[in-house]
Design an enzyme around this catalytic site. Structure first.
Site, PDB file in Angstrom:
ATOM      1  CG  ASP A  40      20.498   9.567  28.784  1.00  0.00           C
ATOM      2  OD1 ASP A  40      20.119   8.412  28.534  1.00  0.00           O
ATOM      3  OD2 ASP A  40      20.632  10.435  27.903  1.00  0.00           O
TER       4      ASP A  40
ATOM      5  CE1 TYR B 257      28.360  10.268  24.542  1.00  0.00           C
ATOM      6  CE2 TYR B 257      30.382   9.563  25.622  1.00  0.00           C
ATOM      7  CZ  TYR B 257      29.735  10.305  24.651  1.00  0.00           C
ATOM      8  OH  TYR B 257      30.491  11.077  23.791  1.00  0.00           O
TER       9      TYR B 257
ATOM     10  NE  ARG C 133      37.184  14.416  22.450  1.00  0.00           N
ATOM     11  CZ  ARG C 133      36.025  13.866  22.794  1.00  0.00           C
ATOM     12  NH1 ARG C 133      35.062  14.616  23.294  1.00  0.00           N
ATOM     13  NH2 ARG C 133      35.825  12.571  22.645  1.00  0.00           N
TER      14      ARG C 133
ATOM     15  CD  GLU D  58      21.638  12.353  22.766  1.00  0.00           C
ATOM     16  OE1 GLU D  58      21.507  11.758  23.851  1.00  0.00           O
ATOM     17  OE2 GLU D  58      22.690  12.965  22.451  1.00  0.00           O
TER      18      GLU D  58
ATOM     19  CD  GLU E 123      19.218   8.142  25.230  1.00  0.00           C
ATOM     20  OE1 GLU E 123      19.006   7.597  26.324  1.00  0.00           O
ATOM     21  OE2 GLU E 123      19.787   9.242  25.111  1.00  0.00           O
TER      22      GLU E 123
ATOM     23  CG  ASP F 140      18.486  12.772  26.034  1.00  0.00           C
ATOM     24  OD1 ASP F 140      17.869  13.670  26.631  1.00  0.00           O
ATOM     25  OD2 ASP F 140      19.718  12.632  26.079  1.00  0.00           O
TER      26      ASP F 140
ATOM     27  NE  ARG G 260      22.864  16.848  19.728  1.00  0.00           N
ATOM     28  CZ  ARG G 260      22.868  15.818  20.545  1.00  0.00           C
ATOM     29  NH1 ARG G 260      23.462  15.903  21.734  1.00  0.00           N
ATOM     30  NH2 ARG G 260      22.290  14.689  20.208  1.00  0.00           N
TER      31      ARG G 260
ATOM     32  CD  GLN H  47      24.619  18.255  24.866  1.00  0.00           C
ATOM     33  OE1 GLN H  47      23.751  18.209  23.995  1.00  0.00           O
ATOM     34  NE2 GLN H  47      25.326  17.202  25.202  1.00  0.00           N
TER      35      GLN H  47
ATOM     36  CE1 TYR I 194      30.936  20.544  26.035  1.00  0.00           C
ATOM     37  CE2 TYR I 194      31.063  18.497  27.254  1.00  0.00           C
ATOM     38  CZ  TYR I 194      31.533  19.324  26.284  1.00  0.00           C
ATOM     39  OH  TYR I 194      32.612  18.942  25.551  1.00  0.00           O
TER      40      TYR I 194
ATOM     41  CE  LYS J  59      22.027  15.439  26.177  1.00  0.00           C
ATOM     42  NZ  LYS J  59      21.840  14.409  25.145  1.00  0.00           N
TER      43      LYS J  59
ATOM     44  CB  THR K  49      13.523  12.969  28.465  1.00  0.00           C
ATOM     45  OG1 THR K  49      14.602  13.852  28.781  1.00  0.00           O
ATOM     46  CG2 THR K  49      14.082  11.633  27.990  1.00  0.00           C
TER      47      THR K  49
ATOM     48  CB  THR L 220      22.807   8.560  21.067  1.00  0.00           C
ATOM     49  OG1 THR L 220      22.498   9.775  21.713  1.00  0.00           O
ATOM     50  CG2 THR L 220      22.378   8.610  19.612  1.00  0.00           C
TER      51      THR L 220
ATOM     52  CD  GLU M 122      25.789   9.899  16.562  1.00  0.00           C
ATOM     53  OE1 GLU M 122      26.441   8.853  16.477  1.00  0.00           O
ATOM     54  OE2 GLU M 122      24.786  10.026  17.324  1.00  0.00           O
TER      55      GLU M 122
END
Lengths: 400, 400
Positions: free
Chosen positions: A119, A121, A135, A190, A192, A222, A226, A229, A233, A242, A246, A335, A349
């Site tokens: 997968d 990104y 962040r 997600e 995709e 996907d 959260r 994860q 992670y 994940k 899927t 995504t 999001e």
């Protein structure tokens, strides 16, 4: 079906598309069959070939795409041409009609046996949104993001076909600052596009040859836990957050059907390494428009055309180190998020990590997926002569 | 072979061990056969079964372990008991001798078809060393390290059997601060134990039942391109820095052969979640001693017994979210490093990221692997009645 010609008139699934599927008739005890979709019917390819071109039968005998994926691009083209000729010829109407099943009468299966699953990104807006959410003091893209398509391996064994329920995963996650084991409390999607490889090879490959090793495309969801994860992670990436499921759409649209959808990738902010430089190759970004439906309500329209890296760049990158690529290897784009709020491809999001809940007409306010929720993702691309290439949809329901 | 009894006297590969392999005789055009090792011979199981117990033939017919892995633990036990009876009985010496091949006359193949491949990070000393090398200002373990076995999915398609050359991978990496594409400049090993699953199941499973779904063990070398990995791995983990090749030893030692090697996991610094708590289950840490040979010179002796998480905890964690586990799924332990310098399982640790080069008697000074270098990793464990269970070795040569 009433007639091949009436099916040919149905936009989205006319003779320009002809996506492959694996299907069963009736109660599921029957053997799986390899089909193509025409209008709202599925054509059973093996008996059609027996009547119209017995030399093709072997390619359709496994009941899924595995044997075709193991073949060559030349063979992919011959098979597609034969099928297109069959369905558009006046002569074969009866044969086609005899082996056509209304789509509501078939059970759709995984269209191929997945080998490795990677997968990526590759949406800049998605990566930026993730940076801003997690962040805020340092929301920049990861250092290598503009120099290579970042990706990781996922769990191939839990790729499932559209329509399969998704059980809410359990795991360790922080609740009010305390680490606890329990059901995921921030279950997400997600949106995709996924791609399946064929014509296996030992890497590396040239970017210009990527189409020799990528067979077709489908929609991919996907599912992401959260909270699980977030806890697991660092430093090795997503794992149990994940790997529970899927989902992919059951229709594999051959790259050949997507010629009219090809466009250039976005302008580059930083020069790419030679192996990824697509300025002199055939465009391999794709103008595919997705739509995300949460309990039947449209909540987002992610535009695949904005992806910073194309499927050809992803495939080339995946084996640039010398890794082998096998027929049946799958990769997802990551995504897909556009610049607008209603183009975001994940609920994390869309709700800005839960801070801006989404209100659904039927079902109240949501920060993330509740048990019983159904998510459907559709996708369409421009086809030749003003036609539309419909990818169908990938749908899944959350169970507790 | 001279006689079954003389082979039974060879320490390491007597009737207590009997590891499985897939092998071919002669030029490699022959079909692969499923074998077990006895002394310095490989027994061809299918024709032996034909003569001694035809009801077993089906299990050996695929030429590798795939069919046995798909079976049940009860069947694994019956098959092993039958083979042990055959080789230890006075009656069957001729049959055994007829279908035994000296090990130097066979070509060893992948012993099973790998499905998903997961790699863990379960050695505390290794994780601490990585922290000290890369984050000297903040060398702590990752936040979740003592609460779950951190892991990620690797590329199953590039699992290769011992003896296969490893081509130096290419990729993007920083050279003197500049990002450049080229051959890996810090090629490394990771000395690990690997495990193959059988008896597929939809997760989760109980820790006490892990042995129902883990079939056996082997040595694993997770070749690593440190410079490529360093550039790509934020935020989704290792990808091309690992995916070019992972070597495994050709002998799959059944868990049943490792009963005398079972010991308790180290004392816990923090309580584990219930699903990982092994204080009341049969011990599942394993007292396996590895040795790393760099161009035939022993440079390290990693002790598997120090691993913070056991194979049973890894298997249980892998599917606690509900993911399915398939026969043929593989997981690695992660680099095995003990507290002493000469117990470190990677050259990155042995040379402290190149700052303390290793001097080899034959080959000069090394910071990392050069083309032509050969790495061999061996492993041994205590067996019943004072015997030794030998895992053989995993060996690989670097080519340019």
């Amino acid at each position: 079906m009433t007639s091949a010609s009436s099916q040919l008139a149905k936009p989205g699934f006319d003779h320009h598309n002809l996506p492959y599927c694996s299907f069963m008739i009736g109660d599921g005890d029957a053997d799986a069959k390899l089909g193509v979709r025409l209008g709202d019917h599925v054509l059973d390819l093996e008996p059609i070939a027996q009547e119209l071109d017995a030399s093709m039968v072997g390619w359709f005998a496994m009941g899924n795409l595995d044997r075709i994926l193991a073949g060559s691009p030349q063979m992919w083209a011959s098979i597609r041409k034969a099928i297109k000729d069959w369905v558009t010829s006046d002569k074969h109407g009866e044969v086609i009609a005899k082996h056509a099943y209304p789509i509501e009468k078939v059970i759709l299966r995984m269209p191929f046996t997945p080998n490795d699953y990677v997968d990526f990104y590759a949406s800049e807006q998605h990566a930026l949104n993730v940076g801003k959410i997690f962040r805020p003091q340092n929301p920049d893209l990861p250092a290598s993001w503009k120099q290579l398509p970042i990706g990781y391996h996922g769990r191939a064994g839990t790729l499932i076909v559209s329509g399969t329920d998704v059980k809410r995963p359990y795991g360790l996650r922080r609740v009010d600052g305390k680490v606890e084991f329990g059901p995921c409390r921030f279950l997400d999607i997600e949106a995709e596009m996924g791609f399946v490889c064929g014509n296996g090879v030992n890497g590396p490959i040239d970017l210009a040859d990527a189409d020799q090793h990528v067979f077709g495309a489908f929609i991919l969801n996907d599912w992401s836990a959260r909270d699980i994860q977030a806890f697991e992670y660092v430093p090795l990436g997503p794992f149990l957050g994940k790997s529970f499921a899927t989902s992919i759409s059951p229709w594999v649209v051959p790259l050949d059907a997507l010629k009219a959808a090809r466009i250039s990738t976005p302008p580059r902010d930083e020069p790419l390494a030679k192996y990824l430089d697509d300025s002199d190759t055939e465009p391999s970004a794709l103008d595919i428009s997705l739509e995300v439906l949460w309990n039947d309500e449209s909540v987002s329209s992610p535009p695949f055309k904005v992806m910073y890296y194309s499927y050809a760049q992803m495939a080339t990158h995946m084996v640039v180190n010398g890794a082998s690529l096998r027929a049946g290897d799958v990769f997802g784009s990551g995504t897909i998020s556009g610049a607008e709020v209603d183009q975001r491809g994940s609920f994390m999001e869309l709700t800005w990590n839960g801070a801006e809940p989404v209100t659904l007409e039927n079902g109240g306010t949501r920060k993330s997926l509740m048990d019983g929720d159904v998510v459907e993702i559709t996708a369409k691309a421009p086809g030749p002569d003003g036609s539309v290439i419909d990818f169908g949809s990938v749908i899944g329901r959350i169970t507790g």
